[in-house]
Design an enzyme around this catalytic site. Sequence first.
Site, PDB file in Angstrom:
ATOM      1  N   GLN A 117      60.007  68.403  33.921  1.00 57.27           N
ATOM      2  CA  GLN A 117      59.710  67.164  33.196  1.00 57.27           C
ATOM      3  C   GLN A 117      60.619  66.011  33.634  1.00 57.27           C
ATOM      4  OE1 GLN A 117      59.954  67.699  28.932  1.00 57.27           O
ATOM      5  NE2 GLN A 117      59.269  65.631  28.462  1.00 57.27           N
ATOM      6  N   ARG A 132      61.806  71.589  30.947  1.00 53.55           N
ATOM      7  CA  ARG A 132      62.573  70.334  30.943  1.00 53.55           C
ATOM      8  C   ARG A 132      63.010  69.881  32.323  1.00 53.55           C
ATOM      9  NH1 ARG A 132      60.695  68.558  26.286  1.00 53.55           N
ATOM     10  NH2 ARG A 132      61.294  69.857  24.518  1.00 53.55           N
ATOM     11  N   ASP A 159      48.518  64.870  22.849  1.00 52.25           N
ATOM     12  CA  ASP A 159      49.792  65.177  22.206  1.00 52.25           C
ATOM     13  C   ASP A 159      50.546  63.887  21.889  1.00 52.25           C
ATOM     14  OD1 ASP A 159      51.764  66.741  21.116  1.00 52.25           O
ATOM     15  OD2 ASP A 159      52.714  67.219  23.025  1.00 52.25           O
ATOM     16  N   HIS A 200      62.868  62.912  16.712  1.00 45.05           N
ATOM     17  CA  HIS A 200      62.705  63.566  18.013  1.00 45.05           C
ATOM     18  C   HIS A 200      62.807  62.528  19.138  1.00 45.05           C
ATOM     19  CE1 HIS A 200      61.212  66.234  21.148  1.00 45.05           C
ATOM     20  NE2 HIS A 200      60.236  65.391  21.408  1.00 45.05           N
ATOM     21  N   LYS A 229      54.177  70.484  31.170  1.00 45.20           N
ATOM     22  CA  LYS A 229      53.539  70.819  29.900  1.00 45.20           C
ATOM     23  C   LYS A 229      52.235  71.582  30.084  1.00 45.20           C
ATOM     24  CE  LYS A 229      56.060  67.838  27.221  1.00 45.20           C
ATOM     25  NZ  LYS A 229      56.660  68.123  25.930  1.00 45.20           N
ATOM     26  N   ASP A 263      54.182  73.438  21.982  1.00 49.57           N
ATOM     27  CA  ASP A 263      54.000  72.694  23.231  1.00 49.57           C
ATOM     28  C   ASP A 263      55.127  73.111  24.188  1.00 49.57           C
ATOM     29  OD1 ASP A 263      53.424  70.817  25.187  1.00 49.57           O
ATOM     30  OD2 ASP A 263      54.431  69.175  24.137  1.00 49.57           O
ATOM     31  N   GLU A 293      55.155  71.854  16.713  1.00 54.33           N
ATOM     32  CA  GLU A 293      54.307  70.722  16.368  1.00 54.33           C
ATOM     33  C   GLU A 293      53.241  71.156  15.358  1.00 54.33           C
ATOM     34  OE1 GLU A 293      52.901  68.429  19.671  1.00 54.33           O
ATOM     35  OE2 GLU A 293      54.730  68.766  20.843  1.00 54.33           O
ATOM     36  N   THR A 353      49.908  75.867  26.209  1.00 51.87           N
ATOM     37  CA  THR A 353      50.151  75.372  24.848  1.00 51.87           C
ATOM     38  C   THR A 353      49.605  76.445  23.916  1.00 51.87           C
ATOM     39  OG1 THR A 353      49.773  73.107  25.613  1.00 51.87           O
ATOM     40  CG2 THR A 353      49.731  73.465  23.225  1.00 51.87           C
ATOM     41  N   GLU A 379      67.018  69.501  21.914  1.00 50.65           N
ATOM     42  CA  GLU A 379      67.725  68.758  20.874  1.00 50.65           C
ATOM     43  C   GLU A 379      68.805  69.611  20.208  1.00 50.65           C
ATOM     44  OE1 GLU A 379      64.722  66.413  18.311  1.00 50.65           O
ATOM     45  OE2 GLU A 379      63.541  67.791  19.524  1.00 50.65           O
ATOM     46  N   GLU A 421      58.340  73.329  21.809  1.00 52.20           N
ATOM     47  CA  GLU A 421      58.332  72.200  20.869  1.00 52.20           C
ATOM     48  C   GLU A 421      57.481  72.627  19.687  1.00 52.20           C
ATOM     49  OE1 GLU A 421      56.955  68.677  22.953  1.00 52.20           O
ATOM     50  OE2 GLU A 421      58.956  68.300  23.772  1.00 52.20           O
TER      51      GLU A 421
END
Length: 439
Positions: free
Chosen positions: A252, A249, A139, A146, A265, A245, A213, A269, A386, A211
Amino acid sequence: MSRSIDKTNDFSLRSWVESANQKDTDFPIQNLPFGVFRDRGTTQNSRIGVAIGDQILDLTSCYHAGLLQEFPEQLQAACTASNLNPLMALGSWASSALRTCLSELLRWNRHKPSSEAKLLVPIMEAELLLPADIGDYTDFYASIFHATNLGKLFRPNNPLLPNYKYLPIAYHGRASSIVLSGTPIKRPQGQRKVPEDSVPSFGPSQLLDYEVEVGFLIGAGNELGQPIPIDTAESHVFGLCLVNDWSARDIQTWEYQPLGPFLAKSFATTISPWVVTLEALAPFRCPAFSRSQGDPLPLPYLYSSTNTRQGGIDLTVEVLLHSAQMREQGIEPFCISHASFRQMYWTMAQMIAHHTSNGCNLQPGDLVASGTVSGAEEGSQGSLLEITRRGSQPIKLATGEMRIFLADADEVIIRGYCKKENYARVGFGKCQGIVLSAE
Ligand code: MN
């Protein structure tokens, strides 16, 4: 470097599969994405096919009907395999030749094959499966927007680290937990520590995020020790899909230093089922992202004039949210962001050249994901972290519900498409998942 536009991209083509001629279909005859399926409700072997309108052209049936006889034996064998890996391994000549043949077979002005040959399976009657046996998953982190948005949240004084403009940052993901669109996602448990606490605790993630992607699946691989030069990098790409993904948080934040993401993560996925080939995307190629004045030029192994001119893809991705309450009240999914893949700081070719620059080998079916696709504008951020500024600006849904991160029973739907005047719209289908409680 990239595949050129040919007859298969022609806007005027129509198919004898009626649903493929509808204006808003994801799968017109100009697309022809590859996937893997079996008849729903059976345990039969999987087989490969091509999406056309609301149908799947079954390549095993095409083989048995003698429609693939023009091809060398190895390509015919690849068409009857149980996943796309053998076709991917043959390289771009094979998928290109097959596309040309299937495009002709499906054309309106051609004789529809005899009714004894049952070549089509309705998508609704099929169980879609992972398109490939994915041995490895990497990834990247290719959107500078971002990276800057995240950096600002975590390191307000130092958002973008000094290596960012020199190399495409990535981490090695977990291939075993890649699931197909439609697979429910169980909220992960893990260690998380809020700043107010002196020690971490273990429990369900409270800050579950997605996420959006773009993934590319590798076709022909490279030998260990043999880097792929940037100018031939795209010949190693079989095609593209959508990727979610999923990211916890809180897990993380506590675990990511010093070695990067791990359990935040690796729990899941999601990828979309249909692999859109670079041939189908030829009309939508565009220049690579133009770097700001003062940004360094890429080092020679990451630089090519062809890549600068047409290394990008104008592919729009959008994210829709559908809560349990919205579903109960019959409210349609709500679009919370959209962005274009053309805004990525690093191109596909640069990611592949960098990935293999130390001699690392890519193999057919490997998944390489771009990293969150976020643009510069408001409304183009590809994650809730975000969009909500780490929770300080909640989203309000049509039901009046507020969201900072994902709630149980929330459904995340990613869609992707390419549009351009005088070309047929090429869609990616969807990459969807619903959040289940941790128990
Ligand atoms: Mn990611």
